[in-house]
Design a protein around this motif. Structure first.
Motif, short mmCIF file in Angstrom:
data_model
loop_
_atom_site.label_atom_id
_atom_site.label_comp_id
_atom_site.label_asym_id
_atom_site.label_seq_id
_atom_site.Cartn_x
_atom_site.Cartn_y
_atom_site.Cartn_z
N ALA A 245 -23.74 -13.18 3.43
CA ALA A 245 -22.92 -12.33 4.32
C ALA A 245 -21.86 -11.59 3.53
CB ALA A 245 -22.28 -13.18 5.41
N ASP A 246 -21.34 -12.21 2.47
CA ASP A 246 -20.36 -11.52 1.63
C ASP A 246 -20.98 -10.32 0.92
OD1 ASP A 246 -18.29 -13.24 2.27
OD2 ASP A 246 -18.69 -14.60 0.59
N ARG A 247 -22.28 -10.40 0.63
CA ARG A 247 -22.94 -9.32 -0.11
C ARG A 247 -23.46 -8.20 0.79
NH1 ARG A 247 -25.39 -13.68 -2.99
NH2 ARG A 247 -27.43 -13.21 -2.09
N ILE A 248 -24.10 -8.55 1.90
CA ILE A 248 -24.74 -7.52 2.73
C ILE A 248 -24.05 -7.31 4.07
CG2 ILE A 248 -26.97 -8.07 1.66
CD1 ILE A 248 -27.79 -9.37 4.33
N GLY A 249 -23.02 -8.10 4.34
CA GLY A 249 -22.36 -8.02 5.63
C GLY A 249 -22.98 -9.00 6.62
N PRO A 250 -22.21 -9.49 7.59
CA PRO A 250 -22.71 -10.51 8.51
C PRO A 250 -23.60 -9.99 9.64
CG PRO A 250 -20.42 -10.00 9.00
CD PRO A 250 -20.77 -9.22 7.76
N LYS A 251 -23.49 -8.70 9.97
CA LYS A 251 -24.17 -8.18 11.15
C LYS A 251 -25.68 -8.43 11.16
CE LYS A 251 -25.02 -3.73 13.47
NZ LYS A 251 -24.57 -2.32 13.57
N PRO A 252 -26.44 -8.06 10.11
CA PRO A 252 -27.90 -8.29 10.17
C PRO A 252 -28.27 -9.75 10.23
CG PRO A 252 -27.24 -7.52 7.99
CD PRO A 252 -26.04 -7.36 8.87
N LEU A 253 -27.49 -10.62 9.59
CA LEU A 253 -27.80 -12.05 9.60
C LEU A 253 -27.57 -12.66 10.98
CD1 LEU A 253 -26.22 -13.05 6.17
CD2 LEU A 253 -28.64 -12.78 6.69
N ILE A 254 -26.47 -12.26 11.63
CA ILE A 254 -26.20 -12.78 12.97
C ILE A 254 -27.28 -12.31 13.94
CG2 ILE A 254 -24.57 -12.83 14.89
CD1 ILE A 254 -22.35 -12.24 12.84
N ALA A 255 -27.62 -11.02 13.88
CA ALA A 255 -28.63 -10.49 14.80
C ALA A 255 -29.98 -11.15 14.57
CB ALA A 255 -28.74 -8.97 14.63
N ALA A 256 -30.37 -11.29 13.30
CA ALA A 256 -31.65 -11.94 13.00
C ALA A 256 -31.64 -13.39 13.43
CB ALA A 256 -31.94 -11.83 11.50
N GLY A 257 -30.53 -14.08 13.18
CA GLY A 257 -30.42 -15.48 13.58
C GLY A 257 -30.54 -15.65 15.08
N ALA A 258 -29.92 -14.74 15.85
CA ALA A 258 -29.99 -14.82 17.31
C ALA A 258 -31.41 -14.61 17.80
CB ALA A 258 -29.05 -13.79 17.94
N VAL A 259 -32.14 -13.68 17.19
CA VAL A 259 -33.53 -13.43 17.59
C VAL A 259 -34.41 -14.65 17.27
CG1 VAL A 259 -35.59 -12.04 17.10
CG2 VAL A 259 -33.36 -10.92 17.40
N VAL A 260 -34.25 -15.21 16.07
CA VAL A 260 -35.04 -16.39 15.70
C VAL A 260 -34.70 -17.57 16.63
CG1 VAL A 260 -35.46 -18.09 13.88
CG2 VAL A 260 -35.29 -15.65 13.31
N THR A 261 -33.43 -17.72 16.97
CA THR A 261 -33.04 -18.78 17.91
C THR A 261 -33.73 -18.59 19.25
OG1 THR A 261 -30.89 -19.00 16.82
CG2 THR A 261 -31.09 -19.90 19.04
N ALA A 262 -33.77 -17.35 19.73
CA ALA A 262 -34.45 -17.06 21.00
C ALA A 262 -35.93 -17.41 20.92
CB ALA A 262 -34.28 -15.58 21.36
N LEU A 263 -36.56 -17.11 19.79
CA LEU A 263 -37.97 -17.47 19.61
C LEU A 263 -38.15 -18.99 19.63
CD1 LEU A 263 -39.01 -14.93 16.81
CD2 LEU A 263 -39.59 -14.84 19.25
#
Length: 486
Positions: A331-349
């Protein structure tokens, strides 16, 4: 599984909180205190069917056995953190542990659902002081250059107790008889006593802040508002929801005018801060709801042994523990936004996978892979969520921002159990259930109806997580997805 980072605020202390050669004892006390809260929270879901059977509790009462604790913790966790400045950290931390332990003894001795609910409310008040005191004690005990390693050990220990707690609870419930659930609460007595002794005997807590004002009015208004909103969902009474919304409006009005508010509501004018806290609320509503109703379904619906059911939590804790440090660095390198969004989608799956696995009657090949997927999603999102909250506000507000995010996760547990409980009972009744969701019953079709009820819970949780992903992706600013170096 949100870390309680709201207490990580720097304080100028004229007298050392603890001697350098005794710091490890404060760390042990902090780990023990955190273990009390984590174990009670994770084991309760495993023990709840036995508690219901022993006390004769219905579904709504079972929800309040959980929600009474979360209600007080959610409403007063920020106020509890302020007590450390007002009274001295050692005094408030030890007092919070003592209150939590005393209430745990009352839980162990409860003879009726009402007594258990009242004891859980008191336990939540103790936890509201104990939880922020845990990391604050580490902050005060360790210099900045050593603090990261200490907090890392604390976090790893917290994940370990989250995973092992239900397993130990399953052993007690499987081999200890119908009343073995009482031991789960009683064991807090020796653990808490050891933590209190370590704090009282080895710290020098001479600092008191006579100027700091504590917003007890704000905590009381928040508590009443959350109570009525949760009551509305638990009892399917919309008018109480409107009353709760009105009281919450009064809470916001008070906070805007209070000289020392629990929450600086001006922070919510910041786009990223609002988006990430709303996403936290939605994701944890689904997660906590599933954690509450899944063990209930496996034990009372599948008639599965409590010891086997306790393994449900292990993959989640493992993935969160393994991935969180790596995702924090990413998250420090690429920013937290894509990781949070991807994590939420995987959690939903993962939640959707649970809706399929619950029908399969396969625990090892069905339930565990699905909960592993949930753990993978949360492992992607947890550390970036914390990063996003801290980065979304000025540095001087980082502690307050983390505390608000922690409170949002606590409120989410309260709201998730209440809202998804409506879906659970509605699905159960629609499938021909003749009792209540989660009860031990020999009525025809009870198990099948419980499975249908849980599928409704899983669908609702998946919807919450996907909504959270959308809010993060479209609600957070562009800078939240770009590298810190840019």
């Amino acid at each position: 599984m949100t870390n309680d980072t709201g207490a990580l605020q720097e304080t100028a202390v004229p007298v050392a909180f603890v001697a350098s050669d005794k710091r490890h004892l404060v760390l042990i006390a902090a780990i023990l205190a955190s273990a009390l809260g984590f174990i009670d929270g994770s084991v309760l879901a495993i023990a709840l069917p036995a508690i219901r059977e022993s006390l004769g509790a219905g579904l709504a009462e079972a929800q309040w056995i959980y929600s009474g604790y979360m209600l007080m913790l959610s409403a007063f966790v920020l106020t509890g953190g302020a007590l450390g400045d007002k009274l001295g950290l050692g005094r408030s931390f030890a007092g919070g542990i003592a209150g939590f332990v005393a209430a745990s003894v009352l839980c162990a001795l409860a003879q009726t659902p009402d007594q258990m609910i009242a004891a859980r409310v008191l336990q939540g008040l103790g936890a509201a002081v104990m939880v922020p005191g845990s990391l604050a004690a580490i902050t005060r005990a360790y210099p900045r250059n050593e603090r990261g390693a200490a907090i890392g050990l604390w976090a790893a220990s917290s994940s370990l107790t989250t995973a092992l707690g239900p397993l130990l609870g399953g052993v007690f419930l499987s081999y200890g008889g119908a009343e073995a659930w009482r031991f789960i609460f009683a064991i807090n007595l020796p653990l808490g006593a050891l933590a209190i002794w370590l704090i009282v005997a080895h710290t020098r807590d001479t600092r008191r802040d006579t100027e700091t004002k504590i917003d007890f009015t704000g905590g009381a208004l928040a508590s009443v508002a959350f109570f009525f909103i949760a009551f509305a969902f638990t009892q399917a009474e919309p008018r109480y929801g409107l009353l709760g919304a009105a009281v919450f409006g009064g809470f916001l009005w008070h906070e805007a005018r209070c000289p020392a508010p629990m929450i600086d509501i001006r922070l919510f004018k910041l786009r990223d801060f609002s988006a990430v806290n709303l996403a936290t609320l939605l994701m944890w509503m689904g997660f906590q709801g599933v954690l509450f109703y899944l063990p209930m379904t496996l034990i009372a619906g599948w008639e599965q042994d409590a010891l086997i059911t306790s393994l449900t939590f292990a993959p989640m804790a493992l993935f969160i523990a393994l991935l969180s440090p790596r995702m924090g660095r990413l998250a420090d390198r690429i920013g937290p936004k894509p990781l949070i969004a991807a994590g939420a989608v995987v959690t939903a799956l993962g939640f959707l996978a649970l809706s399929v696995a619950i029908v399969s009657d396969q625990f090892v090949l069905g339930i565990l892979p699905a909960t592993s997927l949930v753990g993978l999603g949360l492992g992607l999102a947890v550390a970036p969520l914390t990063t996003a909250v801290v980065n979304s506000v000025p540095d001087e507000s980082a502690g307050t921002a983390s505390g608000v995010n922690n409170a949002a996760a606590r409120v989410a547990g309260l709201m998730g159990v209440a809202t998804l409980g409506l879906l659970a009972q509605a699905g159960y009744l629609a499938a021909g259930g003749q009792d209540s969701f989660g009860a031990f019953s020999s009525a025809a079709g009870h198990g099948a109806a419980m499975i249908t009820g849980f599928r409704a819970v899983a669908y609702g949780a998946a919807g919450f997580a996907l909504l959270g992903a959308g809010i993060v992706w479209f609600g957070m600013g562009r800078q939240a997805s770009s590298s810190a170096s840019q």
